[in-house]
Design a protein around this motif. Structure first.
Motif, short mmCIF file in Angstrom:
data_model
loop_
_atom_site.label_atom_id
_atom_site.label_comp_id
_atom_site.label_asym_id
_atom_site.label_seq_id
_atom_site.Cartn_x
_atom_site.Cartn_y
_atom_site.Cartn_z
N GLY A 71 10.22 -14.79 3.28
CA GLY A 71 8.93 -13.54 3.45
C GLY A 71 9.42 -12.44 3.39
N ALA A 72 10.33 -12.10 3.26
CA ALA A 72 11.35 -10.90 2.70
C ALA A 72 11.01 -10.85 1.58
N ILE A 73 11.33 -11.93 0.83
CA ILE A 73 10.49 -11.78 -1.24
C ILE A 73 9.31 -10.92 -1.01
N PRO A 74 8.27 -12.03 -0.81
CA PRO A 74 7.20 -11.36 -1.68
C PRO A 74 6.46 -9.31 -1.01
N LEU A 75 7.72 -9.11 0.20
CA LEU A 75 6.91 -8.03 0.51
C LEU A 75 7.64 -7.29 -0.26
N ALA A 76 8.76 -6.95 -1.32
CA ALA A 76 9.04 -6.53 -2.30
C ALA A 76 8.75 -5.71 -3.19
N PHE A 77 7.46 -6.93 -3.61
CA PHE A 77 5.97 -6.64 -4.31
C PHE A 77 4.98 -5.95 -4.28
N ALA A 78 5.08 -5.43 -3.28
CA ALA A 78 4.11 -4.64 -2.56
C ALA A 78 4.41 -3.10 -3.50
N VAL A 79 4.95 -2.56 -4.28
CA VAL A 79 5.65 -1.43 -4.45
C VAL A 79 4.86 -1.34 -6.43
N SER A 80 4.44 -2.35 -6.56
CA SER A 80 3.64 -2.64 -7.73
C SER A 80 2.55 -3.20 -7.68
N GLU A 81 2.21 -1.90 -8.94
CA GLU A 81 0.22 -1.77 -8.93
C GLU A 81 0.39 -3.61 -8.70
N GLY A 82 1.15 -4.49 -9.94
CA GLY A 82 1.00 -5.68 -10.47
C GLY A 82 0.45 -6.53 -10.02
N GLY A 83 1.38 -6.30 -8.40
CA GLY A 83 2.63 -7.52 -7.25
C GLY A 83 1.75 -7.30 -6.68
N ARG A 84 0.79 -6.40 -5.69
CA ARG A 84 0.57 -6.27 -4.99
C ARG A 84 -0.22 -7.16 -4.13
N HIS A 85 -1.22 -8.20 -5.11
CA HIS A 85 -2.71 -8.97 -4.89
C HIS A 85 -1.17 -9.49 -4.33
N MET A 86 -0.08 -10.10 -4.53
CA MET A 86 0.66 -11.52 -4.06
C MET A 86 0.94 -11.03 -2.77
#
Length: 351
Positions: free
Chosen positions: A255-270
């Motif tokens: 679960g920690a890996i998807p949280l890292a994409f929150a700082v990217s505009e394109g990855g926040r939906h993930m």
């Protein structure tokens, strides 16, 4: 042996075999026809001899087949009642749903050390690496934007990048505890759903007055079929709860890996989809608890209306058998709902 000589001569004579056949047929008719038609060849001394010849044993008030019939019927009754009692026990165990009340660390105790090791040694380092890459990409984007606009250094934009990095770094390092907190918070509503105390499922056993072997055989077949259906539904319910526990642990481990994409505009939906799916997965436990409570009330209601049949009453035996099959039929519907619980939870979360 002298009487056989004339017989042999007749047999060698012309048409001797035909005469001999007629003689044998006549003897058979004289021997068996009077007895078959009830005509006594030799009148008996009294009526007791006739009665004894027609139905031996019943003339003395005793049938030699009665003990055997009672013995077979008693065995069939005991087997039927044992199967029905075991089925009621299985139904009661299904309806309790005690596995849902386990804490986060005890869902699968033997697998917890492995899941925790994967989270801290694999998931968190990878998430921090992805976060560092996004940090560098964010700084490069800010600097390139400033260079293109030929303006001064905008400290606020740089501070936003570092603040987002620090916030997500804290969330990644605490992801294990955060996901455990989500689980405990959602499941804290479980006692509200399962607070109703219901009696255990029960069947009315077959009484000793039922001695018809054909009726007991029918009940035995129905009891075996009912127990098989209940066993399959029990496997479905238990498997659904176990699969949910496995899914929670797998999502927690990585679960920690998807949280890292929150700082990217394109990855926040993930990140948003992951959070919603995790909450929906935990929320499915409340749906399962509600299904368990509904099933418990239904199981007890059906078990309470069963009435034992009277011996020789085929209609009552058929009604009793249909009542036995009613509960497994309803259990099939609940087993289907258990399989759809995850999908219903995602519908609630809008996924």
């Amino acid at each position: 042996m002298a009487f056989l000589v004339p017989v042999a001569r007749i047999a060698r004579a012309r048409k001797g075999w035909l005469l001999l056949s007629f003689a044998v047929a006549a003897l058979l008719v004289l021997a068996y026809v009077p007895a078959a038609s009830g005509i006594a060849v030799v009148p008996p001394e009294g009526a007791i001899i006739d009665a004894a010849q027609q139905n031996p044993g019943e003339s003395f008030g005793f049938s030699p087949l009665t003990p055997i019939n009672d013995w077979i019927a008693s065995i069939l009754r005991e087997v039927c009642n044992a199967l029905l009692y075991f089925e009621a026990t299985v139904l009661s165990n299904i309806a309790t749903g005690t596995d849902l009340s386990k804490p986060f660390t005890d869902l699968i105790p033997s697998a917890m050390p492995i899941i925790e090791a994967v989270h801290w040694r694999v998931s968190v380092p990878l998430a921090n690496l992805v976060l560092a890459i996004f940090l560098v990409a964010g700084l490069v984007k800010v600097v390139s934007h400033l260079s293109a606009s030929e303006s001064g250094v905008d400290l606020w934009k740089i501070m936003v990048v570092f603040i987002a990095y620090a916030f997500m770094k804290t969330a990644i390092d605490s992801s294990w505890y955060l996901m455990g907190l989500v689980y405990e918070t959602v499941m804290s509503f479980l006692p509200v759903i399962s607070s109703t105390s219901l009696p255990a499922a029960s069947f009315t056993p077959l009484p000793d007055t039922v001695t018809d072997i054909s009726a007991l055989m029918l009940t035995l077949v129905v009891a075996i079929l009912s127990l098989v259906i209940v066993g399959v539904c029990d496997i479905v319910c238990v498997t659904t709860v176990v699969v949910r526990s496995i899914q929670i642990y797998i999502l927690t481990a990585f679960g920690a890996i998807p949280l890292a994409f929150a700082v990217s505009e394109g990855g926040r939906h993930m990140t948003a989809n992951f959070v919603k799916k995790y909450v929906a997965l935990v929320f499915s436990g409340l749906i399962l608890a509600l299904l368990f409570a509904m099933m418990a009330s239904t199981v007890n209601f059906v078990g309470a209306v069963s009435t034992p049949p009277a011996s020789g009453d085929l209609v009552a035996i058929a009604v009793y058998s249909m009542e036995i099959m009613t509960m497994p039929s309803l259990l099939i519907a609940y087993a289907f709902c258990f399989l759809r619980s995850g999908e219903w939870a995602r519908d609630v979360m809008g996924l």
